[in-house]
Design a protein around this motif. Structure first.
Motif, short mmCIF file in Angstrom:
data_model
loop_
_atom_site.label_atom_id
_atom_site.label_comp_id
_atom_site.label_asym_id
_atom_site.label_seq_id
_atom_site.Cartn_x
_atom_site.Cartn_y
_atom_site.Cartn_z
N THR A 45 0.83 -1.21 0.00
CA THR A 45 0.00 0.00 0.00
C THR A 45 0.87 1.25 0.00
OG1 THR A 45 -1.20 -1.31 1.61
CG2 THR A 45 -2.15 0.79 1.02
N TYR A 48 2.34 1.80 -3.27
CA TYR A 48 1.30 2.22 -4.21
C TYR A 48 1.01 3.71 -4.06
CZ TYR A 48 -3.22 2.70 -6.43
OH TYR A 48 -4.25 3.12 -7.21
N LEU A 369 -7.10 1.57 -8.57
CA LEU A 369 -6.68 0.46 -7.70
C LEU A 369 -7.52 -0.76 -8.03
CD1 LEU A 369 -4.79 -0.14 -5.33
CD2 LEU A 369 -6.67 0.43 -3.81
N PRO A 373 -2.84 -3.85 -3.39
CA PRO A 373 -1.41 -3.83 -3.66
C PRO A 373 -0.65 -4.59 -2.57
CG PRO A 373 -2.09 -1.73 -2.76
CD PRO A 373 -3.32 -2.58 -2.83
#
Ligand SMILES: Nc1ncnc2c1ncn2[C@@H]1O[C@H](COP(=O)(O)OP(=O)(O)OP(=O)(O)O)[C@@H](O)[C@H]1O
Ligand SMILES: [Mg+2]
Lengths: 414, 228
Positions: A45, A48, A369, A373
């Motif tokens: 995350t 990302y 998204l 991730p």
């Protein structure tokens, strides 16, 4: 393979109490797989969001910070040693832009770390179509450089961004603007600057980022046209954007650029402080959860070894009577803890990996998204294993020491 | 002088719980190498307690103890463990085996600990010892699954596996029928005669005691007779 008698005894104890051994390893396994899973999710995350932040922020942004006037200009003008004093210094306006921007672009481009540099002119404007007005801002850019940095092409939903260079007075607008003013590629849009200049521009492309606010305000045009629109000359540049080969070096390179140019260079870490704060908070939450899990697993091992020692106290006495030293007894029980740790650790790594893999396949489909991730980062697995083994050793150490202190005579007497 | 396996000088020991009482009172005893000694006496007179002191397991006593000419009094626990492993075989009053291990493993463990022979040699030796006491058929059974007498014989085999200079037994034949008692006695006899190993056995079996080289008789924490 020759295994020591201590190891042989440790293994026999583990296998003669299979159930407890399995339960203790399960505790470790759970701790380690959770560690891996949560670390992977967090790093995934964070990576990302970090990457996302680079879709509209450069690694380093050079701009003219409003600052209180000082005497450096006077000093360079007179070139002498006398002290210059400014009476009643004023806040300098930022609208002056950067001095000698293209010289600085060349200087920055020569730095080894730099992968892309582009100057930009930003101006606040009002878009008009028919009777509808919309405030926003236009970025005057060199579109190829801009594309290289932020992948503008990837955000295009219609039109062609290279037409910006081919067609005079052309503009790329955000999808929000297009929707609100119901405009399409090929239509004209009126752009009015704060200074009152007015330009009718041809829409050659429409883009959509993930950020609604950007799509409703932002447009791209050629740098020269924006300079004209704002009533400035060709050397007027409000900021220089710099991308690096490795964005983690941004703070250091930013300092370097500041010393070269004398302007404020803001790196992405500073520009995204709340993002970084978020990372930190999440790291704290994550580490406390993992800490608790490992603590519970450690208590499991501690408990089971303590029970084993309580049950086997006579056998420990026998071993000592036959010449096993305190160290040998410690080794026998510590080894049991270590084997529980290693077993739980290996299964935990496999399980943690599988869980991470499985979750990375879950479809999310929010904005850009698509999937959760998850990162697959080898050091997490090594960390997990070492944490697991350290916890088990710590948990095993105290019972093992207790075992080593057993006095054979007291026990054998009964 | 060099012929002594064990020499104890005025060994005194107290128990403090629940009340302070003196269990061993100034015990002097010397035992030659290769001697087969029985210790007899009424229940509670301190035979086991003395044996634990002589075995170096119990270090809480006054006086001095020498084993094979080396003073063991005051040595570190690790040194004592090493001495026990190498030169003392012990058979406990209540034959303690490790129930999770096979009989063979039980016998092998002290030798594995000593680490002087290869695993294979140790296994052969352990098997041979089990055979001497007629329990070779139980070799691969878990020790916890044997009868009391069988366990005692495995425990004796275990005490012998490192060919210790001194073998101590606390009623080593207490659970055995006369036939097996005789086997054990003959074995002890042979070990002391042919291999010069010293045997110290606490026993209630008068016949067993009479056939040994010497009887040490205890009463109330003292040696009342120790004639050859
Ligand atoms: N841990 C202890 N605390 C206090 N007193 C003890 C302890 N162990 C033994 N005693 C006492 O010490 C004395 C000697 O005990 P010991 O076990 O040496 O007797 P023994 O001669 O071996 O008897 P038996 O023939 O029944 O085995 C006994 O009176 C016993 O009650
Ligand atoms: Mg006794």
């Amino acid at each position: 393979m020759k295994i020591s008698v201590n190891t042989e005894i440790a293994l026999t104890y583990l296998t003669s109490r299979k159930k407890q051994t399995v339960v203790a390893s399960l505790g470790v396994m759970f701790g380690i797989s959770m560690f891996i899973f949560m670390q992977s999710l967090m790093k995934g995350t964070n990576d990302y969001f970090e990457k996302m932040s680079f879709t509209n922020t450069p690694h380093i942004k050079l701009y003219n910070e409003n600052k209180v006037a000082d005497n450096h200009m006077l000093r360079s003008f007179f070139k002498d040693e006398s002290e210059k004093i400014l009476i009643n210094p004023k806040q300098l306006s930022k609208s002056q832009g950067l001095t000698n921007p293209f010289g600085m672009v060349d200087q920055i481009r020569r730095l080894a770390e730099v992968s892309a540099v582009t100057p930009q002119v930003t101006g606040n404007v009002i878009y008009t179509s028919g009777s509808v007005e919309l405030p926003g801002n236009v970025a005057g850019v060199q579109i190829e450089q801009e594309d290289k940095m932020f992948d503008v092409k990837g955000n295009m939903i219609s039109g062609n961004l290279l037409d910006l260079n081919r067609i005079h007075n052309s503009i790329l607008i955000g999808k929000g603007i297009a929707d609100k003013l119901s405009l399409h590629v090929g239509d004209n849009i009126t752009v009015r600057s704060g200074s009152g200049n007015l330009l009718i521009m041809r829409i050659v492309g429409i883009f959509a980022t993930t950020i609604k606010q950007v799509d409703e305000t932002k447009s791209y045009a050629n740098i020269a046209q924006v300079q004209g629109l704002l009533g400035k000359d060709r050397s007027y540049v409000t900021e220089i954007k710099v991308n690096l080969i490795n964005y983690n070096n941004a703070p250091a390179v930013a300092r370097q650029i500041e010393t070269i140019t004398g302007y404020k260079a803001e790196d992405w870490v500073k520009a995204n402080e709340q993002l970084k704060a978020g990372f930190k908070v999440r790291a704290v939450i994550l580490n406390s959860v993992i800490g608790v899990i490992l603590l519970v697993a450690g208590f499991g091992i501690y408990n089971i070894l303590n029970m084993t020692i309580y049950e086997k106290i006579k056998e420990i006495a026998i071993l000592k009577a036959q010449g096993f030293s305190g160290g040998a007894v410690t080794s026998i029980f510590l080894q049991q803890a270590v084997y529980i740790g290693i077993m739980g650790g290996i299964v935990g790594i496999v399980f943690g990996f599988s869980l991470t893999l499985l979750v990375s396949k879950i479809y999310i489909g929010a904005g850009t998204l698509k999937y959760l991730p998850m990162s697959f980062y080898i050091p997490h697995y090594l960390q997990a294993l070492s944490f697991g083994v350290i916890t088990t050793i710590a948990a095993g150490y105290f019972p093992a020491r207790k075992a080593s202190k057993v006095d054979p005579v007291t026990i054998i007497r009964g | 002088m060099n012929n002594l396996a064990l020499k104890a000088n005025s060994i005194t020991k107290y128990f403090h719980d629940p009340v302070t009482m003196q269990v061993l009172k100034n015990i002097d005893v010397s035992i030659d190498k290769g001697e087969f000694v029985s210790i007899v006496g009424k229940s509670g007179c301190g035979k086991s307690t003395l044996l634990y002191v002589l075995s170096t397991m119990d270090t809480d006593y006054e006086g001095t103890l020498e084993i094979n000419g080396i003073t063991t009094t005051g040595k570190s626990l690790n040194d004592l463990a090493r001495i026990r492993n190498e030169s003392i075989g012990f058979v406990f009053q209540f034959h303690y085996l490790l129930p999770d291990f096979s009989c063979l493993k039980n016998v092998m463990i002290p030798a594995l600990r000593l680490g002087k022979l290869s695993h294979k040699e140790i296994e052969e030796k352990a098997y041979e010892k089990l055979k001497m006491f007629g329990v070779e058929e139980q070799a691969l059974k878990k020790a916890g699954k044997l009868s009391g007498g069988q366990q005692q014989r495995v425990a004796i085999a275990r005490a012998l596996v490192n060919d210790p200079a001194i073998i101590m037994g606390d009623e080593p034949t207490g659970n055995l029928d006369s036939k097996n008692t005789n086997i054990v006695f003959d074995m002890f006899r042979q070990l002391s005669k042919e291999f010069g190993q010293t045997i110290i056995a606490v026993t209630h079996d008068e016949d067993f005691a009479k056939r040994s080289d010497r009887i040490i008789e205890m009463a109330d924490g003292e040696i009342i007779s120790a004639k050859k």
